[in-house]
Design an enzyme around this catalytic site. Structure first.
Site, PDB file in Angstrom:
ATOM      1  N   ASP A 198     -28.812 -52.093  23.042  1.00  0.00           N
ATOM      2  CA  ASP A 198     -26.400 -52.545  22.763  1.00  0.00           C
ATOM      3  C   ASP A 198     -25.779 -50.783  21.705  1.00  0.00           C
ATOM      4  OD1 ASP A 198     -24.596 -53.302  23.484  1.00  0.00           O
ATOM      5  OD2 ASP A 198     -24.095 -55.486  22.788  1.00  0.00           O
ATOM      6  N   ARG A 211     -16.089 -65.782  23.771  1.00  0.00           N
ATOM      7  CA  ARG A 211     -15.938 -65.629  22.199  1.00  0.00           C
ATOM      8  C   ARG A 211     -14.225 -65.106  21.893  1.00  0.00           C
ATOM      9  NH1 ARG A 211     -17.229 -61.174  20.382  1.00  0.00           N
ATOM     10  NH2 ARG A 211     -18.105 -59.917  22.696  1.00  0.00           N
ATOM     11  N   LYS A 251     -11.524 -60.093  25.803  1.00  0.00           N
ATOM     12  CA  LYS A 251     -11.697 -61.020  26.693  1.00  0.00           C
ATOM     13  C   LYS A 251     -10.271 -61.249  27.465  1.00  0.00           C
ATOM     14  CE  LYS A 251     -15.871 -61.743  26.095  1.00  0.00           C
ATOM     15  NZ  LYS A 251     -17.333 -61.281  26.923  1.00  0.00           N
ATOM     16  N   VAL A 268     -20.588 -65.722  31.839  1.00  0.00           N
ATOM     17  CA  VAL A 268     -20.727 -66.672  31.878  1.00  0.00           C
ATOM     18  C   VAL A 268     -19.996 -66.498  33.458  1.00  0.00           C
ATOM     19  CG1 VAL A 268     -18.610 -68.347  31.302  1.00  0.00           C
ATOM     20  CG2 VAL A 268     -19.609 -66.907  29.857  1.00  0.00           C
ATOM     21  N   ALA A 269     -20.116 -66.461  33.789  1.00  0.00           N
ATOM     22  CA  ALA A 269     -19.214 -66.011  35.846  1.00  0.00           C
ATOM     23  C   ALA A 269     -20.437 -65.806  36.535  1.00  0.00           C
ATOM     24  CB  ALA A 269     -19.289 -64.974  35.964  1.00  0.00           C
ATOM     25  N   LYS A 270     -21.722 -66.004  35.943  1.00  0.00           N
ATOM     26  CA  LYS A 270     -23.094 -65.807  36.459  1.00  0.00           C
ATOM     27  C   LYS A 270     -23.304 -67.546  36.357  1.00  0.00           C
ATOM     28  CE  LYS A 270     -24.340 -61.572  37.819  1.00  0.00           C
ATOM     29  NZ  LYS A 270     -25.652 -60.340  36.887  1.00  0.00           N
ATOM     30  N   ASP A 292     -38.950 -12.491  35.925  1.00  0.00           N
ATOM     31  CA  ASP A 292     -38.059 -12.599  36.286  1.00  0.00           C
ATOM     32  C   ASP A 292     -37.052 -12.199  34.530  1.00  0.00           C
ATOM     33  OD1 ASP A 292     -34.791 -13.597  36.734  1.00  0.00           O
ATOM     34  OD2 ASP A 292     -35.341 -15.405  36.255  1.00  0.00           O
TER      35      ASP A 292
HETATM   36  C1  GDG Z   1     -22.472 -58.260  25.863  1.00  0.00           C
HETATM   37  C2  GDG Z   1     -21.625 -57.992  26.649  1.00  0.00           C
HETATM   38  C3  GDG Z   1     -23.038 -59.101  28.519  1.00  0.00           C
HETATM   39  C4  GDG Z   1     -20.488 -69.077  25.223  1.00  0.00           C
HETATM   40  N1  GDG Z   1     -19.725 -69.897  24.088  1.00  0.00           N
HETATM   41  C5  GDG Z   1     -21.285 -70.376  24.536  1.00  0.00           C
HETATM   42  C6  GDG Z   1     -22.333 -70.147  25.034  1.00  0.00           C
HETATM   43  N2  GDG Z   1     -21.834 -68.806  25.588  1.00  0.00           N
HETATM   44  C7  GDG Z   1     -23.301 -68.077  25.491  1.00  0.00           C
HETATM   45  C8  GDG Z   1     -22.741 -68.090  27.072  1.00  0.00           C
HETATM   46  C9  GDG Z   1     -23.576 -66.911  27.890  1.00  0.00           C
HETATM   47  C10 GDG Z   1     -23.227 -65.924  26.227  1.00  0.00           C
HETATM   48  O1  GDG Z   1     -22.821 -66.586  25.623  1.00  0.00           O
HETATM   49  C11 GDG Z   1     -22.074 -65.127  26.300  1.00  0.00           C
HETATM   50  O2  GDG Z   1     -22.479 -63.941  27.744  1.00  0.00           O
HETATM   51  P1  GDG Z   1     -21.028 -62.751  27.259  1.00  0.00           P
HETATM   52  O3  GDG Z   1     -21.295 -62.546  28.207  1.00  0.00           O
HETATM   53  O4  GDG Z   1     -20.253 -63.024  27.959  1.00  0.00           O
HETATM   54  O5  GDG Z   1     -21.418 -62.025  26.862  1.00  0.00           O
HETATM   55  P2  GDG Z   1     -22.007 -61.525  24.872  1.00  0.00           P
HETATM   56  O6  GDG Z   1     -23.719 -61.245  24.610  1.00  0.00           O
HETATM   57  O7  GDG Z   1     -21.009 -61.937  24.167  1.00  0.00           O
HETATM   58  O8  GDG Z   1     -21.513 -59.786  24.993  1.00  0.00           O
HETATM   59  C12 GDG Z   1     -21.481 -58.887  27.699  1.00  0.00           C
HETATM   60  C13 GDG Z   1     -23.863 -59.009  27.856  1.00  0.00           C
HETATM   61  O9  GDG Z   1     -23.600 -58.707  26.539  1.00  0.00           O
HETATM   62  C14 GDG Z   1     -25.665 -59.253  28.474  1.00  0.00           C
HETATM   63  O10 GDG Z   1     -25.612 -57.715  28.350  1.00  0.00           O
HETATM   64  O11 GDG Z   1     -22.254 -59.446  29.642  1.00  0.00           O
HETATM   65  O12 GDG Z   1     -20.250 -57.948  28.762  1.00  0.00           O
HETATM   66  O13 GDG Z   1     -20.516 -58.157  26.288  1.00  0.00           O
HETATM   67  O14 GDG Z   1     -24.749 -66.814  27.463  1.00  0.00           O
HETATM   68  O15 GDG Z   1     -22.978 -69.388  27.779  1.00  0.00           O
HETATM   69  N3  GDG Z   1     -23.481 -71.141  24.519  1.00  0.00           N
HETATM   70  C15 GDG Z   1     -23.126 -72.158  23.959  1.00  0.00           C
HETATM   71  N4  GDG Z   1     -22.638 -72.839  23.153  1.00  0.00           N
HETATM   72  C16 GDG Z   1     -20.901 -71.443  23.591  1.00  0.00           C
HETATM   73  O16 GDG Z   1     -19.986 -72.110  22.548  1.00  0.00           O
HETATM   74  N5  GDG Z   1     -24.324 -73.090  24.101  1.00  0.00           N
END
Ligand code: GDG
Length: 749
Positions: free
Chosen positions: A161, A295, A300, A399-401, A520
């Site tokens: 990162d 977050r 976002k 989150v989408a996945k 050359d």
């Molecule tokens: C980077 C990039 C990229 C969130 N709130 C709670 C919670 N979560 C977990 C989710 C998910 C993870 O945190 C957040 O994943 P994101 O994909 O949004 O990414 P970040 O870690 O912020 O940042 C991002 C990622 O790295 C991976 O390469 O996708 O684009 O910015 O797993 O489930 N989990 C729990 N409670 C919460 O309130 N238990």
């Protein structure tokens, strides 16, 4: 071999140990009931690596049963002391200690006040401060010192990162042979944004990243942005995804991070989650649930999401009292003004919407500012009818996945911003532009109204994809490719002239009595300059050649694409053979120029106007006219634009010379040359070789036109390509000074 989601994976990690370098350690210490408890940190990377380590634990052959080593920063000094001695089944932790002031300038400053907003296209939020950059370098150096201490031969260092962009280069300097991978979790922006960084900083960042053998990004777009920044910042050639740096090949590729699919999918079937889901439904009788969790961050699209929902409520009153939007915002950086303001704005928008539309029995938005437990999160994913994920920019968005993985009963519909990296894999979601209020409101309506067969089809396709390319496939794929890059580098390094090869060449040279050097000029004896006339030979190089010529057993031929006049100027007082214009003219020592071709110059009338047109159409290009050829140089033009024009020019020229068999188009280093007549450097070399029985031939050149030379000379010749490009030559040297050193070595023998 390991079993994942019913699939038997044949993947194997070839490295001894995995050493992770990431900003944060994977754990923190939380005090509960007066006792210290080690708790997993949130975030995509930690979940990914923890899942990976769990799967590896079950296979004693993987990683040779070694633990994953992790370097990062602990929450505070006492955690750092604790984690220094911490070992568990999966991990060994090595905290990096940064003084708080340094950490503030490095992380709060350079990382989060500059790189984060800039790489997410929030340029107005970016703060450029020299003090931040100095802190960034210092902090990366501290990580480097720790890594150097703990790394052993056979380890794979995986740097993560935007906080550690300089680290791969720093490690490479200390440990040239080690395997390093780098993965960027946020977007790599378009060059137009990257170039906003001061020149010195961006050079430093690109150089730092190129210390890795393999660079991973979430999407192909980010990879292409990075490659363009490499070309524009360093001038290094990129062949597809491979960058030819000065002394190494480096690969950049897309590795969309996945999730531990089974963990999320199966969690929905656990009793506590089933109960929690029931509770949610009971609390919202007859109402559909829209859910989001993020977050607190300006990337976002939280306010736009609320506005999209508000537009939906405005346009579709029939949905009032039948839908609830549960927006969970996870606390983050809210001591910072920008984030505090955002939080206030969210709260006032929620207040406005609820104030406007609520009834005694219905509240359209349920807003929560808190973290959720894993079970709570899964229950909400599973219980909701719509997942509303609308970032303005997001590297991937896990989150989408996760939302898709939790749809066991095929009920949910995902609305996803096309600005999230995940959108390229989740194309069956309803994709929206988050700034388009109307589109978002229509998407919400369509999602709520979607029929079951369509939901099932869309979910089925997405679930298949993300269950197959999951976090394990992602990690294994990355490490596999890193191993492959290392293998190719090793293969290539066999071709690099090392001590053994050098002593072979020296002894062949010593044993020979009739030697010839076919050299050359540009890029081989001199460096590349902005304009061809500036690339004059320097006195040291002339002295090396003179010394070689002092030995009567040696002959030298300069075989160049240059014209006669220029070569004469450089070598006039030297008894060397000069071959000008790729073999059109030859001048033996003490003799005058001879022409080997008689094609006239009339043909230029058809070609010159086209080249002139391309000079006008591509700023920075120029024409060089020689007796036998016309050359279009593009070394001073925008690299990518020139490539585009080059393709067009090739097509236009092909049209002109279609019926003329005598024409040839040559591609050199940032030059396209058109000549009439079948001659090339190879034929010129054969012509020279036919005049003597040479028992030592050394041919060297740096570009495609020299490949004719390498092809033509006998198998016994020592052929050397200057630079990293693949070649017919037996050996490569990284740059022309290395060749000069070799010639100097021979001249001393
Ligand atoms: C980077 C990039 C990229 C969130 N709130 C709670 C919670 N979560 C977990 C989710 C998910 C993870 O945190 C957040 O994943 P994101 O994909 O949004 O990414 P970040 O870690 O912020 O940042 C991002 C990622 O790295 C991976 O390469 O996708 O684009 O910015 O797993 O489930 N989990 C729990 N409670 C919460 O309130 N238990």
């Amino acid at each position: 071999m390991y079993v994942n989601n019913g699939l038997i994976m044949e993947k194997r990690i070839h490295f001894e140990r995995l050493v992770i370098a990431a900003y944060r350690l994977p754990f923190k210490i939380v005090k509960t009931k007066g006792k210290n408890k080690v708790v997993q940190n949130s975030g995509g990377l930690v979940s990914a690596v923890l899942s990976l380590s769990e799967s590896l634990k079950n296979d004693e052959n993987q990683l040779h049963n070694n633990k994953i080593v992790w370097t990062g920063i602990a929450d505070n000094q006492s955690s750092s002391v604790f984690f220094k001695k911490f070992r568990n089944d999966h991990f060994e932790l090595f905290p990096v200690d940064l003084p708080p002031k340094l950490n503030e300038l490095f992380y709060g400053g350079f990382c989060n006040d500059l790189i984060w907003p800039l790489f997410h296209y929030f340029t107005t939020y970016a703060v450029f401060d020299d003090v931040y950059f100095e802190a960034y370098k210092e902090a990366n150096q501290k990580f480097c010192d720790e890594i150097v201490k703990i790394t052993r031969p056979g380890d794979f260092i995986w740097v993560h990162d935007y906080q550690l962009l300089l680290l791969p280069g720093m490690i490479r300097e200390k440990m040239p042979g080690v395997s390093i991978g780098f993965f960027l979790h946020i977007p790599f922006p378009s060059y137009e944004l990257f170039r906003l960084l001061p020149r010195g900083w961006r050079e430093c960042i690109i150089k730092g990243m190129l210390g890795a053998d393999l660079l991973g990004f979430h999407t192909n777009d980010y990879t292409q942005h990075f490659l363009k920044s490499v070309r524009r910042t360093t001038g290094f050639e990129c062949q597809q995804n491979v960058i030819l740096t000065r002394n190494q090949i480096v690969k950049a590729d897309a590795f969309p991070i996945g999730i531990d699919y089974s963990k999320f999918h199966d969690a929905c079937l656990c009793m506590p989650v089933i109960c929690e889901k029931k509770k949610i439904h009971k609390n919202l009788p007859g109402q559909k649930l829209i859910f989001s969790v993020d977050r607190l961050d300006y990337t976002k699209g939280l306010l736009l999401r609320l506005k999209g929902y508000e537009t939906f409520l405005e346009k579709y009153p029939e949905w009032h009292s039948k839908v609830v939007f549960n927006m969970v915002v996870v606390p983050s950086r809210d001591h910072i003004e920008k984030y505090r303001t955002l939080k206030k704005e969210i709260e006032s928008t929620v207040g406005r919407i609820n104030g406007k539309y609520s009834s005694l029995s219905w509240r359209p938005v349920i807003y929560q500012y808190k973290s959720l437990s894993f079970d709570e999160l899964i229950s909400l994913y599973g219980a909701s009818d719509v997942g509303l994920i609308t970032p303005l920019r997001d590297g991937m968005n896990l989150v989408a996945k996760e939302y898709i993985a939790c749809q066991n009963d095929n009920k949910g519909v995902l609305i996803l911003s096309e600005m999230a990296g995940a959108a390229s894999e989740l194309s069956e979601a309803i994709l929206i532009n988050p700034v388009d209020n109307n589109e978002m409101s229509e998407a919400i309506f369509n999602a709520l109204e979607m029929n079951q067969p369509e939901k099932t089809t869309r979910l089925g396709r997405m679930q298949k994809r993300i269950s197959e390319y999951n976090v394990f496939t992602w990690a294994f794929d990355f490490m596999d490719q890193a191993w492959e890059v290392k293998r190719i580098q090793k293969q290539m390094s066999v071709r690099f002239i090392n001590k053994t090869i050098l002593s072979g060449i020296i002894s062949a040279y010593k044993n020979a009595c009739n030697r010839i050097f076919l050299l050359d000029y540009d890029g081989t004896l001199v460096s590349f300059e902005k304009y061809p006339e500036m690339a004059t030979i320097d006195v040291n190089t002339l002295n090396i050649l003179r010394k070689l010529l002092d030995n009567t057993k040696n002959q030298i031929a300069i075989i160049s694409g240059r014209d006669r006049g220029f070569l004469e100027q450089q070598f006039d007082d030297m008894p060397v053979t000069l071959v000008a214009e790729h073999g059109y003219f030859i001048r033996k020592p003490g003799k005058s120029w001879e022409s080997t071709v008689h094609s006239g110059e009339k043909w230029k009338d058809a070609v010159m106007p086209i080249l002139k047109e391309y000079v006008n159409r591509c700023n920075g290009t120029f024409i060089e006219e020689k007796t036998g050829s016309l050359a279009w140089h593009y070394r001073n033009a925008d690299v990518d634009f020139a490539q585009l024009r080059l393709h067009e020019l090739r097509d236009d020229l092909a049209e002109v010379i279609r019926h003329k068999t005598n024409f040839e188009i040559l591609e050199g280093n940032k030059v396209l040359e058109i000549k009439s007549g079948k001659y090339d450097k190879g034929q010129a070399a054969l012509n020279l070789l036919s005049n003597g029985h040479f028992d030592f031939i050394l041919a060297a050149g740096d570009d495609k036109t020299d490949e004719f030379l390498f092809k033509a000379v006998p198998e016994s010749a020592y052929t050397i390509r200057v630079g990293m490009s693949p070649s017919l030559a037996k050996y490569n040297v990284s740059a022309y000074p290395v060749l000069l050193k070799l010639l100097k070595n021979l001249s001393a023998g």
